[in-house]
Design a protein around this motif. Structure first.
Motif, PDB file in Angstrom:
ATOM      1  N   LYS A 264       0.833  -1.207   0.000  1.00  0.00           N
ATOM      2  CA  LYS A 264       0.000   0.000   0.000  1.00  0.00           C
ATOM      3  C   LYS A 264       0.865   1.253   0.000  1.00  0.00           C
ATOM      4  N   LYS A 265       1.913   1.276   0.819  1.00  0.00           N
ATOM      5  CA  LYS A 265       2.808   2.442   0.870  1.00  0.00           C
ATOM      6  C   LYS A 265       3.491   2.670  -0.469  1.00  0.00           C
ATOM      7  N   GLU A 266       3.973   1.580  -1.082  1.00  0.00           N
ATOM      8  CA  GLU A 266       4.626   1.701  -2.393  1.00  0.00           C
ATOM      9  C   GLU A 266       3.635   2.150  -3.457  1.00  0.00           C
ATOM     10  N   MET A 267       2.427   1.632  -3.406  1.00  0.00           N
ATOM     11  CA  MET A 267       1.394   2.047  -4.354  1.00  0.00           C
ATOM     12  C   MET A 267       1.108   3.533  -4.211  1.00  0.00           C
ATOM     13  N   ASP A 268       0.985   3.997  -2.981  1.00  0.00           N
ATOM     14  CA  ASP A 268       0.736   5.425  -2.751  1.00  0.00           C
ATOM     15  C   ASP A 268       1.848   6.282  -3.336  1.00  0.00           C
ATOM     16  N   LYS A 269       3.106   5.857  -3.184  1.00  0.00           N
ATOM     17  CA  LYS A 269       4.242   6.609  -3.734  1.00  0.00           C
ATOM     18  C   LYS A 269       4.160   6.696  -5.257  1.00  0.00           C
ATOM     19  N   VAL A 270       3.903   5.546  -5.884  1.00  0.00           N
ATOM     20  CA  VAL A 270       3.829   5.503  -7.344  1.00  0.00           C
ATOM     21  C   VAL A 270       2.658   6.337  -7.846  1.00  0.00           C
ATOM     22  N   CYS A 271       1.512   6.185  -7.201  1.00  0.00           N
ATOM     23  CA  CYS A 271       0.333   6.956  -7.601  1.00  0.00           C
ATOM     24  C   CYS A 271       0.603   8.454  -7.484  1.00  0.00           C
ATOM     25  N   LYS A 272       1.251   8.857  -6.399  1.00  0.00           N
ATOM     26  CA  LYS A 272       1.545  10.281  -6.192  1.00  0.00           C
ATOM     27  C   LYS A 272       2.413  10.825  -7.319  1.00  0.00           C
ATOM     28  N   LYS A 273       3.407  10.044  -7.751  1.00  0.00           N
ATOM     29  CA  LYS A 273       4.278  10.464  -8.858  1.00  0.00           C
ATOM     30  C   LYS A 273       3.494  10.635 -10.157  1.00  0.00           C
ATOM     31  N   MET A 274       2.396   9.887 -10.283  1.00  0.00           N
ATOM     32  CA  MET A 274       1.567   9.979 -11.492  1.00  0.00           C
ATOM     33  C   MET A 274       0.419  10.960 -11.328  1.00  0.00           C
ATOM     34  N   GLY A 275       0.351  11.632 -10.185  1.00  0.00           N
ATOM     35  CA  GLY A 275      -0.723  12.584  -9.943  1.00  0.00           C
ATOM     36  C   GLY A 275      -2.045  11.919  -9.587  1.00  0.00           C
ATOM     37  N   LEU A 276      -1.969  10.713  -9.063  1.00  0.00           N
ATOM     38  CA  LEU A 276      -3.169   9.968  -8.710  1.00  0.00           C
ATOM     39  C   LEU A 276      -3.197   9.680  -7.215  1.00  0.00           C
ATOM     40  N   THR A 277      -4.356   9.301  -6.745  1.00  0.00           N
ATOM     41  CA  THR A 277      -4.487   8.727  -5.413  1.00  0.00           C
ATOM     42  C   THR A 277      -4.749   7.242  -5.600  1.00  0.00           C
ATOM     43  N   ALA A 278      -4.636   6.472  -4.535  1.00  0.00           N
ATOM     44  CA  ALA A 278      -4.961   5.054  -4.623  1.00  0.00           C
ATOM     45  C   ALA A 278      -6.425   4.884  -5.034  1.00  0.00           C
ATOM     46  N   THR A 279      -7.285   5.738  -4.503  1.00  0.00           N
ATOM     47  CA  THR A 279      -8.708   5.665  -4.857  1.00  0.00           C
ATOM     48  C   THR A 279      -8.915   5.882  -6.347  1.00  0.00           C
ATOM     49  N   SER A 280      -8.238   6.897  -6.915  1.00  0.00           N
ATOM     50  CA  SER A 280      -8.415   7.151  -8.348  1.00  0.00           C
ATOM     51  C   SER A 280      -7.828   6.017  -9.184  1.00  0.00           C
ATOM     52  N   ALA A 281      -6.726   5.413  -8.723  1.00  0.00           N
ATOM     53  CA  ALA A 281      -6.137   4.287  -9.451  1.00  0.00           C
ATOM     54  C   ALA A 281      -7.087   3.089  -9.462  1.00  0.00           C
ATOM     55  N   PHE A 282      -7.684   2.803  -8.317  1.00  0.00           N
ATOM     56  CA  PHE A 282      -8.643   1.692  -8.266  1.00  0.00           C
ATOM     57  C   PHE A 282      -9.893   2.012  -9.085  1.00  0.00           C
TER      58      PHE A 282
END
Length: 87
Positions: free
Chosen positions: A15-33
Motif C-alpha cells: 500500500k505504501k509503495e502504491m501510494d508513492k507511485v500513484c503520487k508520482k503519477m498525480g493519482l491517489t490510490a482511490t483514483s487508481a482503483f
C-alpha cells in the motif's frame, strides 16, 4: 453520481509503495482503483495481462520434489563439473 465505500485488505508495504507511485503519477490510490474498475467494466476483462512463472507450475514442482527425494535417498547420481566462467 452516488459513490460507495469499498474496503479491502492489502499488505501495508504494498500500500505504501502504491501510494508513492500513484503520487508520482498525480493519482491517489482511490483514483487508481477507480480507473481499474472503469476499464474492467468497459472491457469485461482484467485490463492487464496476468501470467504465472512456469517455475512454479505443478509439473515443475512435482519434478523438483521427486529430484529432492532422489538426492536424499541416494537414488540420484550427482557429478562434479568444472565451473566455466564467461566474460
Amino acid at each position: 453520481m452516488a459513490t460507495t465505500m469499498v474496503n479491502f485488505r492489502m499488505d501495508e508495504g504494498l500500500k505504501k509503495e502504491m501510494d508513492k507511485v500513484c503520487k508520482k503519477m498525480g493519482l491517489t490510490a482511490t483514483s487508481a482503483f477507480t480507473l481499474f474498475a472503469t476499464k474492467l467494466v468497459q472491457d469485461k476483462r482484467i485490463p492487464f495481462e496476468i501470467v504465472s512463472d512456469p517455475f512454479y507450475s505443478k509439473e515443475n514442482m512435482d519434478y523438483l520434489k521427486q529430484a529432492i527425494e532422489d538426492v536424499e535417498s541416494g537414488k540420484a547420481v550427482l557429478e562434479e563439473h568444472d565451473l566455466i566462467e564467461v566474460d
